[in-house]
Write a protein that holds these residues in place. Sequence first.
Motif, PDB file in Angstrom:
ATOM      1  N   CYS A   1     -16.888 -35.243  49.898  1.00  0.00           N
ATOM      2  CA  CYS A   1     -17.156 -34.189  48.916  1.00  0.00           C
ATOM      3  C   CYS A   1     -16.407 -34.443  47.617  1.00  0.00           C
TER       4      CYS A   1
ATOM      5  N   ILE B   1     -24.249 -33.572  53.842  1.00  0.00           N
ATOM      6  CA  ILE B   1     -23.209 -33.476  52.817  1.00  0.00           C
ATOM      7  C   ILE B   1     -23.296 -34.646  51.838  1.00  0.00           C
TER       8      ILE B   1
ATOM      9  N   LEU C   1     -19.596 -26.650  47.891  1.00  0.00           N
ATOM     10  CA  LEU C   1     -20.235 -26.659  49.200  1.00  0.00           C
ATOM     11  C   LEU C   1     -19.439 -25.771  50.157  1.00  0.00           C
TER      12      LEU C   1
ATOM     13  N   LEU D   1     -14.887 -27.982  48.301  1.00  0.00           N
ATOM     14  CA  LEU D   1     -15.389 -27.709  49.640  1.00  0.00           C
ATOM     15  C   LEU D   1     -14.666 -26.486  50.196  1.00  0.00           C
TER      16      LEU D   1
ATOM     17  N   TYR E   1     -31.872 -29.557  46.093  1.00  0.00           N
ATOM     18  CA  TYR E   1     -30.968 -28.802  45.237  1.00  0.00           C
ATOM     19  C   TYR E   1     -31.533 -28.899  43.827  1.00  0.00           C
TER      20      TYR E   1
ATOM     21  N   PHE F   1     -26.075 -33.858  49.480  1.00  0.00           N
ATOM     22  CA  PHE F   1     -25.666 -32.834  48.508  1.00  0.00           C
ATOM     23  C   PHE F   1     -24.680 -33.413  47.488  1.00  0.00           C
TER      24      PHE F   1
END
Lengths: 207, 255
Positions: free
Chosen positions: B74, B37, B48, B78, B242, B40
């Motif tokens: 995040c 996470i 996400l 999320l 990504y 990302f």
Amino acid sequence: MKETKIYIPNLSLGNTKSVVNMINRLGGEVIIANTPDELLNAKKIILPGVGSFDVGMRELKDGGWIEALNKLVLQDKVPILGICLGMQFFFDESEEGILPGLSWIPGKLERFVSNEQNPIKVPHMGWNAVKVNKADGLIPQQEEELRYYFVHSYHAVCANSDHVIATAYHGSDVTAAVQNDNIYGFQFHPEKSHRFGMDLLKNFLSV
Amino acid sequence: MLKHRVIPALLLNQHGGLVKTTKFTNPKYIGDPLNAIRIFNTKEVDELMVLDIEASKLQREPNYALIEQFAGECFMPLCYGGGIRTIDQAYKIFKLGVEKICLQTAVLENLQLVRDLVDRFGSSAIVVSVDVKKDWLQRPKLFKSSNHQNSSSNWLTFIRDAVDAGAGEILLNAVDKDGTLLGPDLVIIEQASKEISAPLIALGGIASLKDIKQAVEAGASAVAAGAFFVFHGPHRAVLITYPQYQELLTLFNTK
């Protein structure tokens, strides 16, 4: 002096934690006010909000928050930032409900209309770029595209176009950010918009 | 203009480890979800999804401590799914800093929970997950991930009913494509998107930017992928990737 202590009214209206997470990451401090009395020392306020207009306005009214907020914001000119539904409360009314708003910014919330001529998805959900109308707000005017995360079905129509700081395109130009003196509002979620949103909250901390 | 979202979908096992399945079986351990996470987050992903694939199967509570840690990392929306059966559980999860919850097992038989959740938290926070698996005649069937059985309900009717009940988004997962990197099931994406006005998130089979684009052209508002973002090369080495924002812009802007 920069005021990095942010007061947030403890309402049941959703996602306060994400805002707290980001303010903490930026080095700010968050104080959750459980009652309007606990809000009275605030020098800076954030009003987050997810949910429906009437449920939120009723909670503000029944909890006695409206008087406290009116005094702080209108009389003492404490900077306040409304996020998403939090911003929508600043207007006169909303097509989503029947209760009056706070009327700090003239205008109202209208529902997105999707039809054959303008087949948009409702809610307006996802990342969208904004166009900045005024450089003096919290949003910088810069070369790089500024993008933020939006989730809403109602959009603000300001009676005074001077209050519209930025717009995003979703079938038409939609109000993305507003400002009236010490009153700031974002329709999008800066706390969920990576460095783009982080920059805006940083700017609010240094207002 | 609103951009099509591209969403990594991460799966958790019962021990809170990150796994990737193939056709909903053989979960392969990939690593620590928090680490993934964080990566990302630095890659500025649009959104996400974290799905606990064993919570409902084992009738276990969501792992709140872990979810809270995820939410803290995040700085993008999320969505959490797995084991949610009640309003109270949903409330607890939203309080932790999660924007959306994803439901399947608890709502397959009865969509009343969707209505109740929407009344309380609003449509845009409620995602209904719809898994579709082909039967031996290659007919798409509604699949129950909790017990790996096909449901007797019609999958398209269920999608429409879920949106009518207020679901803000539908997560459509093609079970036969899961983890295969064989490309999305464009037929079911097209059928589903025609059925509803709410945003459709297509998941399953994505292996390239071209696949993402095709899923969008078939009608998906957003595209989610698992293996594509966590595996690299023919031997499926674990590597979190990504696409660059500019790549995605170019992808969606060129005809």
